[in-house]
Design a protein around this motif. Structure first.
Motif, PDB file in Angstrom:
ATOM      1  N   PHE A 202       0.814  -1.221   0.000  1.00  0.00           N
ATOM      2  CA  PHE A 202       0.000   0.000   0.000  1.00  0.00           C
ATOM      3  C   PHE A 202       0.847   1.272   0.000  1.00  0.00           C
ATOM      4  N   PRO A 203       1.894   1.373   0.845  1.00  0.00           N
ATOM      5  CA  PRO A 203       2.716   2.599   0.796  1.00  0.00           C
ATOM      6  C   PRO A 203       3.425   2.784  -0.550  1.00  0.00           C
ATOM      7  N   LEU A 204       3.851   1.677  -1.181  1.00  0.00           N
ATOM      8  CA  LEU A 204       4.501   1.796  -2.490  1.00  0.00           C
ATOM      9  C   LEU A 204       3.520   2.323  -3.530  1.00  0.00           C
ATOM     10  N   LEU A 205       2.294   1.830  -3.491  1.00  0.00           N
ATOM     11  CA  LEU A 205       1.298   2.293  -4.450  1.00  0.00           C
ATOM     12  C   LEU A 205       0.921   3.749  -4.199  1.00  0.00           C
ATOM     13  N   LYS A 206       0.845   4.120  -2.944  1.00  0.00           N
ATOM     14  CA  LYS A 206       0.534   5.523  -2.632  1.00  0.00           C
ATOM     15  C   LYS A 206       1.588   6.453  -3.233  1.00  0.00           C
ATOM     16  N   ARG A 207       2.848   6.035  -3.191  1.00  0.00           N
ATOM     17  CA  ARG A 207       3.929   6.872  -3.718  1.00  0.00           C
ATOM     18  C   ARG A 207       3.828   7.051  -5.218  1.00  0.00           C
TER      19      ARG A 207
ATOM     20  N   LEU B  42       1.108   6.641  -7.180  1.00  0.00           N
ATOM     21  CA  LEU B  42      -0.178   7.102  -7.696  1.00  0.00           C
ATOM     22  C   LEU B  42      -0.221   8.627  -7.810  1.00  0.00           C
ATOM     23  N   LYS B  43      -0.905   9.095  -8.829  1.00  0.00           N
ATOM     24  CA  LYS B  43      -1.158  10.528  -8.967  1.00  0.00           C
ATOM     25  C   LYS B  43      -2.130  10.976  -7.881  1.00  0.00           C
ATOM     26  N   PRO B  44      -2.231  12.282  -7.630  1.00  0.00           N
ATOM     27  CA  PRO B  44      -3.079  12.768  -6.533  1.00  0.00           C
ATOM     28  C   PRO B  44      -4.522  12.266  -6.580  1.00  0.00           C
ATOM     29  N   ASN B  45      -5.050  12.018  -7.770  1.00  0.00           N
ATOM     30  CA  ASN B  45      -6.421  11.513  -7.848  1.00  0.00           C
ATOM     31  C   ASN B  45      -6.453  10.019  -8.175  1.00  0.00           C
ATOM     32  N   GLY B  46      -5.386   9.314  -7.801  1.00  0.00           N
ATOM     33  CA  GLY B  46      -5.262   7.902  -8.140  1.00  0.00           C
ATOM     34  C   GLY B  46      -6.153   7.001  -7.312  1.00  0.00           C
ATOM     35  N   VAL B  47      -6.290   5.769  -7.758  1.00  0.00           N
ATOM     36  CA  VAL B  47      -7.172   4.806  -7.098  1.00  0.00           C
ATOM     37  C   VAL B  47      -6.543   3.414  -7.184  1.00  0.00           C
TER      38      VAL B  47
ATOM     39  N   ASN C 206      -3.587   4.141   7.091  1.00  0.00           N
ATOM     40  CA  ASN C 206      -2.223   4.455   7.513  1.00  0.00           C
ATOM     41  C   ASN C 206      -1.317   4.770   6.327  1.00  0.00           C
ATOM     42  N   SER C 207      -1.679   4.247   5.144  1.00  0.00           N
ATOM     43  CA  SER C 207      -0.888   4.493   3.936  1.00  0.00           C
ATOM     44  C   SER C 207      -1.363   5.710   3.161  1.00  0.00           C
ATOM     45  N   GLY C 208      -2.393   6.387   3.660  1.00  0.00           N
ATOM     46  CA  GLY C 208      -2.847   7.619   3.027  1.00  0.00           C
ATOM     47  C   GLY C 208      -4.032   7.473   2.101  1.00  0.00           C
ATOM     48  N   PHE C 209      -4.760   6.349   2.196  1.00  0.00           N
ATOM     49  CA  PHE C 209      -5.941   6.140   1.360  1.00  0.00           C
ATOM     50  C   PHE C 209      -7.212   6.333   2.183  1.00  0.00           C
ATOM     51  N   GLU C 210      -8.266   6.759   1.497  1.00  0.00           N
ATOM     52  CA  GLU C 210      -9.597   6.675   2.071  1.00  0.00           C
ATOM     53  C   GLU C 210     -10.302   5.475   1.458  1.00  0.00           C
ATOM     54  N   ILE C 211     -11.394   5.063   2.079  1.00  0.00           N
ATOM     55  CA  ILE C 211     -12.065   3.832   1.676  1.00  0.00           C
ATOM     56  C   ILE C 211     -13.195   4.154   0.700  1.00  0.00           C
TER      57      ILE C 211
ATOM     58  N   GLY D 215      -9.239   1.680  -2.622  1.00  0.00           N
ATOM     59  CA  GLY D 215      -8.668   2.774  -1.855  1.00  0.00           C
ATOM     60  C   GLY D 215      -8.506   3.994  -2.745  1.00  0.00           C
ATOM     61  N   VAL D 216      -8.934   5.131  -2.253  1.00  0.00           N
ATOM     62  CA  VAL D 216      -8.995   6.322  -3.098  1.00  0.00           C
ATOM     63  C   VAL D 216      -8.514   7.556  -2.347  1.00  0.00           C
ATOM     64  N   SER D 217      -8.226   8.586  -3.138  1.00  0.00           N
ATOM     65  CA  SER D 217      -7.943   9.893  -2.547  1.00  0.00           C
ATOM     66  C   SER D 217      -9.261  10.614  -2.316  1.00  0.00           C
ATOM     67  N   ALA D 218      -9.228  11.693  -1.543  1.00  0.00           N
ATOM     68  CA  ALA D 218     -10.458  12.441  -1.251  1.00  0.00           C
ATOM     69  C   ALA D 218     -11.084  12.983  -2.523  1.00  0.00           C
ATOM     70  N   VAL D 219     -10.248  13.364  -3.500  1.00  0.00           N
ATOM     71  CA  VAL D 219     -10.756  13.911  -4.756  1.00  0.00           C
ATOM     72  C   VAL D 219     -11.502  12.844  -5.537  1.00  0.00           C
ATOM     73  N   GLN D 220     -10.889  11.645  -5.590  1.00  0.00           N
ATOM     74  CA  GLN D 220     -11.442  10.586  -6.422  1.00  0.00           C
ATOM     75  C   GLN D 220     -12.582   9.857  -5.738  1.00  0.00           C
ATOM     76  N   LYS D 221     -12.717   9.973  -4.420  1.00  0.00           N
ATOM     77  CA  LYS D 221     -13.680   9.178  -3.674  1.00  0.00           C
ATOM     78  C   LYS D 221     -15.099   9.372  -4.187  1.00  0.00           C
ATOM     79  N   LEU D 222     -15.443  10.585  -4.559  1.00  0.00           N
ATOM     80  CA  LEU D 222     -16.793  10.880  -4.996  1.00  0.00           C
ATOM     81  C   LEU D 222     -17.149  10.158  -6.292  1.00  0.00           C
TER      82      LEU D 222
END
Length: 679
Positions: free
Chosen positions: A528-533, A535-540, A590-595, A667-674
């Motif tokens: 998860f931390p590797l993918l967070k790094r 991914l673009k800011p709106n990544g999923v 913990n890796s910076g994703f929202e659900i 797992g999504v960013s706040a932008v992409q969650k919607l």
């Protein structure tokens, strides 16, 4: 069968086999050669350094050392509730420390914080801990996955206190008893009546059902046959469970004396342990020297163990008079970090013995010195103790990429028609919930035969790109064939370790990443931390994963077989499958994703006899990892035994239901969650 063999058999029946390595099994057998396990309240006490088995504290001990999340900062603590004492013991390791008691609230906070940092066994000591009127309020802070010991001279340990203490997580009482001779004990403890106080304390501890052991700081005189025999007989007559020898260390009042033991005395201790423990004598003889020898656990001072004195000063060990900070002034995590910056690994031999001259200099003013006021600790350059060598060698004794490659190479021919005929359903649902824009860059982690790869390639379109990674050439070849047949030209394949490949990606270079049936071979905490790094800011990210211990039926049969014949394992099979959605949610956050989506589900395969269950396991890929972890000479025999046990278990039933439990997540960013569909 003696109690050690009974324990070992029960341990092998209950222990999570993912922790098991051949070296660990041999370590246990060697350790128990001269040790004696005791049974108490339905649990086995292997050593008071280790929580009783079975139980939640023991499970946490195993997870700490052998689990997937790595070691915690500490595992055991000597916590002095006060430096005050009415005795004047000949060896006192606490001599020179300030008597300035911490408040009830401070000690409660310390007990809680110690457990947060990993402490499993807490030895409440002193001074004399029973001088504290708030002792129960302090020890009551122990949680159900921790355990406690009360180390006392016996003074103040009465029926009323013992009764209240039984309602806490303290399971054992340690009473100081240096000699079978009343006068000699009183002399060594510096108080008339000390012997009677100790015997009364032992009687009280036994009356209230505690695991009761006595501690003796032996002299050369005590090791003489008749003197030692008399002390053992006295302990047996009192119903004591264990006599523990704490060999005199050059610390405290005996720092500048010659009473310390050498090779001859240690050899005598080990001989006496073996002699008495091999007898059916009803009492165990243990020693610090054996547990802390290079062949076993070594010296854990500062590395797995710390000492907090009655005024809050924190030392690596109660025999090392040097303070790294005070709990009244600094957080315990910061203090422990300072200790472990100096003591980076466990030592093979007691540091108090090895650094006698250094510690003599530390205490020349009569009290422990601050680490900032003394030269750096001159740690010896020596090999790790055996226990920690086993931990260090775990990766080579645990099934890894080579077994996975063998397994999935064998399974690649049937994976598509067999496994994906049912296991594609949660993958389809995951993709139905993903919103992927044309032109996106995607990565398929653990692409297998390309089922997810093709879906991604279609969703990103000709302007997009998919990078598909898998460890197994056979799987990648099948995936390439699928992509060609579907006329897709926007996929780049890579054969290699997924984690290593991801580390080479530029930051913020990917829009979407998927993992289908990959998690478990890599941990959530790893990927998860590797993918967070990357991914673009709106990544999923989207994933489908087996849950732990699934499918239960074949795994339980495999474990039963290897428990009975642990020597057939070449390597442990320690996968990293999620236990449940709740734990995975924590890893994501913990890796910076929202659900975006997270749910558990099941699907079934149906077999009719044991051979079909065996074939099912081997066709899935994961089962073959177990197969290739066995000794080659035992594989076919154990495969037949597996089939026999399945047939026996399901005799008379028309079909065998194999339930696979899984987890689907996005797992999504706040932008992409919607943009994601809700569950």
């Amino acid at each position: 069968m003696n109690i050690n063999e009974t324990f070992l058999n029960e341990f092998m029946q209950r222990v999570d086999m993912r922790y098991f390595t051949p070296a660990l099994y041999q370590y246990l057998r060697d350790f128990l050669e001269i040790e004696k396990v005791r049974k108490h309240d339905g649990q086995y006490v292997i050593s008071t350094f280790i929580p009783p088995f079975p139980g939640k504290p023991f499970d946490r001990f195993m997870e700490t050392y052998f689990g997937t999340d790595g070691r915690t900062a500490i595992q055991s603590v000597d916590l002095a509730l006060t430096n005050a004492c009415i005795f004047n013991c000949w060896h006192c390791y606490n001599a020179g420390r300030v008597v300035s008691d911490l408040s009830t609230e401070t000690l409660q906070r310390v007990v809680t914080r110690l457990q947060d940092l990993g402490a499993i066994v807490v030895n409440f000591t002193g001074g004399e801990p029973c001088l504290r009127k708030d002792l129960i309020e302090i020890v009551s802070m122990l949680r159900d996955d921790s355990c406690g010991i009360l180390a006392t001279t016996g003074y103040g340990f009465n029926d009323a206190l013992a009764k209240r203490l039984r309602d806490t997580r303290v399971y054992s009482i340690s009473i100081s008893l240096d000699s079978a001779d009343e006068t000699e004990h009183d002399t060594r403890r510096g108080r008339a009546g000390a012997y009677k106080i100790a015997l009364q304390g032992i009687e009280t501890a036994k009356k209230h059902g505690f695991y009761t052991y006595t501690c003796a700081v032996p002299t050369r005189k005590l090791l003489q046959e008749d003197n030692f025999r008399r002390l053992v007989e006295l302990n047996k007559s009192l119903g004591v469970d264990e006599l523990q020898l704490i060999e005199p260390a050059p610390a405290g009042r005996i720092l500048s004396t010659d009473v310390g033991f050498g090779e001859e005395e240690f050899a005598t201790v080990f001989r006496l342990m073996a002699e008495y423990n091999l007898q059916d004598s009803g009492i165990a003889i243990s020693s610090f020297a054996h547990m802390e020898s290079p062949e076993f656990f070594g010296c854990g001072a500062g590395h797995s163990h710390i000492y907090v004195d009655g005024s809050g000063e924190v030392s690596p060990c109660n025999m090392m008079p040097i303070s790294y900070g005070n709990v009244l002034e600094d957080d315990l995590a910061a203090i422990i970090a300072r200790i472990q910056a100096d003591i980076k690994h466990p030592c093979s031999i007691c540091l108090a013995h090895q650094l006698r001259g250094y510690f003599a200099e530390c205490t020349k003013h009569g009290r422990p010195a601050s680490v900032s006021d003394v030269p750096p600790m001159p740690l010896p350059d020596e090999p790790l103790p055996r226990f920690f060598r086993i931990l260090e060698q775990q990766p080579t004794e645990t099934a890894g990429n080579s077994e996975i490659v063998l397994g999935y190479t064998d399974a690649s021919a049937t994976y598509e028609d067999y496994w994906l005929s049912v296991a594609s359903t949660p993958i389809d649902d995951m993709f139905a919930r993903l919103q992927i824009s044309p032109g996106a860059t995607a990565v398929d982690c653990g692409c297998g035969t390309g089922y997810s790869t093709a879906k991604l390639a279609q969703m990103v379109g000709p302007q997009g790109k998919v990078i598909a990674i898998d460890l197994t050439e056979g799987m990648v070849n099948s995936a390439k064939q699928r992509i060609r047949q579907q006329g897709l030209a926007n996929v780049e394949f890579r054969i290699g370790d997924v984690l290593e490949e991801l580390r080479g990606f530029p930051a913020e270079s990917v829009d979407v990443a998927v993992m289908t049936w990959l998690i478990g071979y890599v941990g959530c905490d790893e990927i998860f931390p590797l993918l967070k790094r990357i991914l673009k800011p709106n990544g999923v990210i989207g994933f489908v994963a087996h849950l732990d211990r699934s499918p239960e039926v074949p795994l339980s049969v495999f474990e039963d077989i290897t428990r009975e014949e642990p020597q057939v394992l070449m390597k442990a099979v320690k996968m990293k499958f999620p236990m449940h959605a709740r734990g995975t949610e924590a890893h994501l956050r913990n890796s910076g994703f929202e659900i975006g989506t997270l749910y558990e589900g099941t699907f079934d395969f149906f077999c009719h006899r044991g051979q079909e269950v065996y074939d099912h396991v081997m066709k899935s890929g994961a089962g073959t990892t177990f197969y290739f972890s066995l000794q080659p000479s035992a594989r076919e025999r154990l495969a037949q035994e597996f089939v026999r046990r399945i047939d026996e278990r399901y005799r008379g039933q028309s079909e065998i239901r194999i339930v696979h439990r899984y987890l689907v997540g996005i797992g999504v960013s706040a932008v992409q969650k919607l943009l994601c569909q809700s569950t």
